[in-house]
Each structure stands twice: as C-alpha cells, then as structure tokens.
Design a protein around this motif. Structure first.
Motif, PDB file in Angstrom:
ATOM      1  N   GLN A  54      68.980 -29.581  21.428  1.00 24.66           N
ATOM      2  CA  GLN A  54      70.318 -29.748  20.863  1.00 24.66           C
ATOM      3  C   GLN A  54      70.315 -29.935  19.342  1.00 24.66           C
ATOM      4  O   GLN A  54      71.368 -30.174  18.748  1.00 24.66           O
ATOM      5  N   VAL A  55      69.130 -29.842  18.721  1.00 22.63           N
ATOM      6  CA  VAL A  55      69.074 -29.941  17.268  1.00 22.63           C
ATOM      7  C   VAL A  55      68.580 -28.625  16.674  1.00 22.63           C
ATOM      8  O   VAL A  55      68.042 -27.776  17.388  1.00 22.63           O
ATOM      9  N   ASN A  56      68.775 -28.471  15.381  1.00 19.44           N
ATOM     10  CA  ASN A  56      68.153 -27.373  14.638  1.00 19.44           C
ATOM     11  C   ASN A  56      66.829 -27.896  14.105  1.00 19.44           C
ATOM     12  O   ASN A  56      66.807 -28.855  13.331  1.00 19.44           O
ATOM     13  N   PHE A  57      65.747 -27.294  14.522  1.00 19.61           N
ATOM     14  CA  PHE A  57      64.413 -27.834  14.261  1.00 19.61           C
ATOM     15  C   PHE A  57      63.652 -26.930  13.297  1.00 19.61           C
ATOM     16  O   PHE A  57      63.475 -25.754  13.554  1.00 19.61           O
ATOM     17  N   HIS A  58      63.190 -27.514  12.191  1.00 23.71           N
ATOM     18  CA  HIS A  58      62.378 -26.785  11.223  1.00 23.71           C
ATOM     19  C   HIS A  58      60.984 -27.391  11.150  1.00 23.71           C
ATOM     20  O   HIS A  58      60.825 -28.564  10.805  1.00 23.71           O
ATOM     21  N   PHE A  59      59.958 -26.610  11.477  1.00 23.63           N
ATOM     22  CA  PHE A  59      58.588 -26.979  11.144  1.00 23.63           C
ATOM     23  C   PHE A  59      58.316 -26.512   9.716  1.00 23.63           C
ATOM     24  O   PHE A  59      58.688 -25.389   9.343  1.00 23.63           O
ATOM     25  N   ILE A  60      57.633 -27.354   8.933  1.00 26.65           N
ATOM     26  CA  ILE A  60      57.281 -26.968   7.566  1.00 26.65           C
ATOM     27  C   ILE A  60      55.766 -27.001   7.423  1.00 26.65           C
ATOM     28  O   ILE A  60      55.149 -28.074   7.381  1.00 26.65           O
ATOM     29  N   LEU A  61      55.161 -25.818   7.387  1.00 25.25           N
ATOM     30  CA  LEU A  61      53.711 -25.707   7.263  1.00 25.25           C
ATOM     31  C   LEU A  61      53.260 -26.188   5.891  1.00 25.25           C
ATOM     32  O   LEU A  61      53.804 -25.795   4.866  1.00 25.25           O
ATOM     33  N   ASN A 120      45.005 -24.033  14.490  1.00 27.53           N
ATOM     34  CA  ASN A 120      46.026 -24.495  15.430  1.00 27.53           C
ATOM     35  C   ASN A 120      47.440 -24.076  15.048  1.00 27.53           C
ATOM     36  O   ASN A 120      48.370 -24.245  15.846  1.00 27.53           O
ATOM     37  N   LEU A 121      47.601 -23.540  13.845  1.00 29.69           N
ATOM     38  CA  LEU A 121      48.924 -23.149  13.344  1.00 29.69           C
ATOM     39  C   LEU A 121      48.831 -21.743  12.763  1.00 29.69           C
ATOM     40  O   LEU A 121      49.017 -21.513  11.577  1.00 29.69           O
ATOM     41  N   SER A 122      48.516 -20.807  13.632  1.00 27.71           N
ATOM     42  CA  SER A 122      48.287 -19.409  13.250  1.00 27.71           C
ATOM     43  C   SER A 122      49.576 -18.600  13.397  1.00 27.71           C
ATOM     44  O   SER A 122      50.574 -19.083  13.944  1.00 27.71           O
ATOM     45  N   PRO A 123      49.589 -17.344  12.936  1.00 31.65           N
ATOM     46  CA  PRO A 123      50.765 -16.493  13.165  1.00 31.65           C
ATOM     47  C   PRO A 123      51.144 -16.379  14.636  1.00 31.65           C
ATOM     48  O   PRO A 123      52.338 -16.371  14.963  1.00 31.65           O
ATOM     49  N   SER A 124      50.173 -16.306  15.519  1.00 35.68           N
ATOM     50  CA  SER A 124      50.487 -16.205  16.950  1.00 35.68           C
ATOM     51  C   SER A 124      51.124 -17.499  17.463  1.00 35.68           C
ATOM     52  O   SER A 124      51.998 -17.467  18.347  1.00 35.68           O
ATOM     53  N   HIS A 125      50.707 -18.635  16.919  1.00 40.40           N
ATOM     54  CA  HIS A 125      51.321 -19.903  17.310  1.00 40.40           C
ATOM     55  C   HIS A 125      52.768 -19.980  16.820  1.00 40.40           C
ATOM     56  O   HIS A 125      53.640 -20.511  17.517  1.00 40.40           O
ATOM     57  N   VAL A 126      53.017 -19.461  15.624  1.00 42.02           N
ATOM     58  CA  VAL A 126      54.391 -19.415  15.116  1.00 42.02           C
ATOM     59  C   VAL A 126      55.254 -18.555  16.038  1.00 42.02           C
ATOM     60  O   VAL A 126      56.361 -18.948  16.435  1.00 42.02           O
ATOM     61  N   VAL A 181      60.563 -21.829  11.205  1.00 42.05           N
ATOM     62  CA  VAL A 181      59.323 -22.278  10.560  1.00 42.05           C
ATOM     63  C   VAL A 181      59.346 -21.890   9.089  1.00 42.05           C
ATOM     64  O   VAL A 181      59.667 -20.750   8.744  1.00 42.05           O
ATOM     65  N   ALA A 182      59.009 -22.851   8.252  1.00 40.34           N
ATOM     66  CA  ALA A 182      58.940 -22.637   6.809  1.00 40.34           C
ATOM     67  C   ALA A 182      57.548 -23.004   6.319  1.00 40.34           C
ATOM     68  O   ALA A 182      56.733 -23.544   7.064  1.00 40.34           O
ATOM     69  N   MET A 183      57.269 -22.701   5.071  1.00 35.48           N
ATOM     70  CA  MET A 183      56.034 -23.195   4.456  1.00 35.48           C
ATOM     71  C   MET A 183      56.385 -23.944   3.187  1.00 35.48           C
ATOM     72  O   MET A 183      57.384 -23.650   2.516  1.00 35.48           O
ATOM     73  N   THR A 240      55.328 -13.458  -0.395  1.00 31.53           N
ATOM     74  CA  THR A 240      55.894 -12.440   0.498  1.00 31.53           C
ATOM     75  C   THR A 240      54.874 -12.045   1.563  1.00 31.53           C
ATOM     76  O   THR A 240      55.211 -11.908   2.752  1.00 31.53           O
ATOM     77  N   GLU A 241      53.643 -11.882   1.158  1.00 37.01           N
ATOM     78  CA  GLU A 241      52.578 -11.507   2.092  1.00 37.01           C
ATOM     79  C   GLU A 241      52.381 -12.567   3.171  1.00 37.01           C
ATOM     80  O   GLU A 241      52.304 -12.261   4.369  1.00 37.01           O
ATOM     81  N   ILE A 242      52.321 -13.831   2.769  1.00 35.17           N
ATOM     82  CA  ILE A 242      52.146 -14.926   3.735  1.00 35.17           C
ATOM     83  C   ILE A 242      53.353 -15.029   4.660  1.00 35.17           C
ATOM     84  O   ILE A 242      53.217 -15.177   5.879  1.00 35.17           O
ATOM     85  N   SER A 243      54.550 -14.935   4.086  1.00 34.71           N
ATOM     86  CA  SER A 243      55.777 -15.060   4.877  1.00 34.71           C
ATOM     87  C   SER A 243      55.859 -13.998   5.960  1.00 34.71           C
ATOM     88  O   SER A 243      56.220 -14.293   7.106  1.00 34.71           O
ATOM     89  N   ARG A 244      55.517 -12.788   5.605  1.00 33.29           N
ATOM     90  CA  ARG A 244      55.601 -11.699   6.583  1.00 33.29           C
ATOM     91  C   ARG A 244      54.499 -11.808   7.641  1.00 33.29           C
ATOM     92  O   ARG A 244      54.724 -11.536   8.820  1.00 33.29           O
ATOM     93  N   LYS A 245      53.309 -12.229   7.221  1.00 33.89           N
ATOM     94  CA  LYS A 245      52.210 -12.390   8.172  1.00 33.89           C
ATOM     95  C   LYS A 245      52.546 -13.445   9.223  1.00 33.89           C
ATOM     96  O   LYS A 245      52.251 -13.265  10.415  1.00 33.89           O
ATOM     97  N   TYR A 246      53.175 -14.534   8.788  1.00 30.91           N
ATOM     98  CA  TYR A 246      53.486 -15.645   9.697  1.00 30.91           C
ATOM     99  C   TYR A 246      54.904 -15.583  10.259  1.00 30.91           C
ATOM    100  O   TYR A 246      55.296 -16.468  11.028  1.00 30.91           O
ATOM    101  N   ASN A 247      55.670 -14.579   9.871  1.00 28.78           N
ATOM    102  CA  ASN A 247      57.062 -14.441  10.313  1.00 28.78           C
ATOM    103  C   ASN A 247      57.847 -15.720  10.021  1.00 28.78           C
ATOM    104  O   ASN A 247      58.489 -16.309  10.894  1.00 28.78           O
ATOM    105  N   LEU A 248      57.804 -16.164   8.763  1.00 29.44           N
ATOM    106  CA  LEU A 248      58.434 -17.408   8.366  1.00 29.44           C
ATOM    107  C   LEU A 248      59.907 -17.210   8.020  1.00 29.44           C
ATOM    108  O   LEU A 248      60.335 -16.120   7.676  1.00 29.44           O
TER     109      LEU A 248
END
Length: 304
Positions: free
Chosen positions: A53-60, A87-93, A105-107, A138-146
């Motif tokens: 019921q909340v908007n949840f943001h993880f911040i790497l 433990n916090l890879s693109p597949s985990h995201v 998810v943000a960084m 941009t490269e990191i964001s796209r790799k991790y789908n942030l």
C-alpha cells in the motif's frame, strides 16, 4: 437584486473554506525509501519487507566517480558501481520490480567514503564532468533498469555554483531523455554541505522531486520538538520541495524510532506535511528484522 446573485458568493465561500482550510492535506504521501547495498552485508531486496500500500523506492548505494584501488582517486564524472553487486545485480532489480509493482529502484551518487577515504566532488571542468557523467550514469541506469537518481555528495573540491551547474545539467539531460523519471538530493545541516545543495536547489530545484534530508545527522538525543523545528527550518530552506523525514538504523543521531520519531510523523501527517519517510540503511536494519521499516510503512499506508 436577484437572489441568485446572493447565493452564488455564499456557495463559493463554502467551497473555498472546505478545500483551502487545510490546503497542505494533499501533500501527505505514502512514499517510503531505503538506501541499500553500501556496507556489503549481504542484504537483498527480498530481505526487506514491502507493504503493497506504499510507494517503495530502493536506493542503491553508491555509484562513485572514483577509482577502486587502495589509494582511490577521482575520475572526473566517470562513475562505477560500488554497491553489493553480488546480491543487488540487474537480475535482482528485475525480479523485485516484477514481484512488486509498487517498487522502483534508484541509485545514489557519491556517498561519504570509498576504502575509508572521503569521496570528494572534484570536477576538472563543468563540461568535461557533465559529459563523462551523462555517459557513465546512462550506461549504469540502462543496465540496471533504474527509475531514479539520488545525489549524496558530502565532501567538495568545488564551489557551490560549480556543483549546481554540474549536477543540474546532469539531471536535466537524464530527465529530458527519459533515463530517469525522478531525482532526489540528500543534504544535511553542515556549513560545508548545505551551500552546495542550496545553490543547486535555487537554480535547478524544478528538476528535484524529493529532498532526502539527513535528519539523523543532527545530534543524538534530538527531541520531538527539536526535530519538528529542524523539519520546518529545512522545509523553508527547500521551499516548495518535498522534504522527507528520516532516521538511521546504524546508531547515528537525530530523533530515533525509540524516542518519538513516529509520534513526530503522526503530528506532521495531521498537518498534511508528511511527504514520505526514508531510512539509512537496509544493511544496518537486517540484524533487527527491519522492525522500523515495517512501522514506517504501516504509518504511511494508513489514511489517518
């Protein structure tokens, strides 16, 4: 005089009274944010309880424009990933966002230290730093789908105006080109820190969605009344911004959950000023079973 001419102003007055007697009510938010991955303690996204019921943001935490060596040095905007990638890879995201539609998810950029050395914001020139940062982020964001980006530099080898231009131009590009959909900053009350973020806010505040103010950087033993005073001071500094309240689970200062943090939050919520809660950090909360994360999200999810 036509009776309708008398009735209409009265109706308008009632309408205005109903909807403007407490205009800030709409400012309450169900946003919960948590930094994760900075301390290499093996915490995973799935470890953290997520209230639907909340908007949840993880911040790497963190992407840093420094070399990763025994004697780290700045790279002028060429960012690399320094969170727990095992433990916090693109597949985990991908997995956590697929399981929980309310999760984004943000960084975070910068942070306090790397290999026990301070991380400094240290551009060679504005143009060269921005150019390198745009490419690497941009490269990191796209790799991790942030979805978003957070700015958490705490040490500076540049003046406030240079910081404002570098970060502002980076945010402008990232947002205009759809690389991220939201941005936040993470200042705290220090004479060597605040001027940089205030300069950024004055010129590029329209690009900043949330102010993750580090209230846990205030002294230990902060009281509820002091905390509320600090909140209103920073809301004035970042006027018009969504200043989120915060606590640390690493033994840092500020108003702790044990000493009235949630009471203060309920008071702000009644005033329509609770824009969200964020926590530093999941790495430290794991040992206690994320008790205060659960309480935070329950408070945010409630309608009153």
């Amino acid at each position: 005089m036509n009776s309708h001419m008398l009735v209409l102003p009265l109706i308008l007055q009632i309408f205005i009274a109903l909807f403007s007697s407490n205009p800030a009510v709409a400012a309450n938010s169900k946003l919960f944010r948590e930094y994760i991955g900075a301390e290499d303690k093996g915490v995973t996204f799935s470890d953290v309880p997520i209230n639907s019921q909340v908007n949840f943001h993880f911040i790497l935490s963190f992407a840093i424009d420094y070399t990763n060596s025994s004697t780290p040095s700045p790279t002028n905007g060429d960012f690399g990933v320094y969170w727990d990638t095992e433990n916090l890879s693109p597949s985990h995201v991908f997995s956590i966002k697929s399981q929980h539609p309310n999760v984004k998810v943000a960084m975070s950029l910068g942070g306090d230290t790397i290999n026990d050395e301070h991380v400094y914001f240290s551009p060679k020139t504005i143009n060269s730093w921005v150019r390198n940062a745009i490419h690497s982020i941009t490269e990191i964001s796209r790799k991790y789908n942030l979805d978003g980006i957070d700015i958490d530099y705490e040490h500076f080898h540049a003046d406030p105006d240079t910081f404002a231009e570098c970060i502002g131009r980076l945010l402008l590009f990232l947002k205009q080109n759809g690389v991220v959909s939201f941005a936040s900053i993470a200042p705290y009350n220090d004479d060597s820190v605040q001027p940089h973020y205030l300069a950024l806010w004055r010129k590029y505040g329209h690009l900043i969605d949330y102010v993750n103010f580090q209230f846990y950087a205030y002294h230990k033993g902060t009281t509820i009344s002091q905390f509320l005073k600090y909140f209103h001071e920073q809301s004035s500094n970042y006027r018009g911004g969504k200043v989120l309240v915060s606590f640390g689970t690493d033994g840092s200062g500020g108003l702790s959950p044990q000493n009235g943090f949630f009471k203060a939050c309920r008071r702000l919520k009644r005033q329509g000023k609770l824009h969200g809660i964020f926590v530093w950090s999941a790495d430290d909360s794991k040992k206690a079973g994320f008790l205060y994360e659960k309480q935070s999200q329950t408070l945010l999810a409630r309608s009153t």
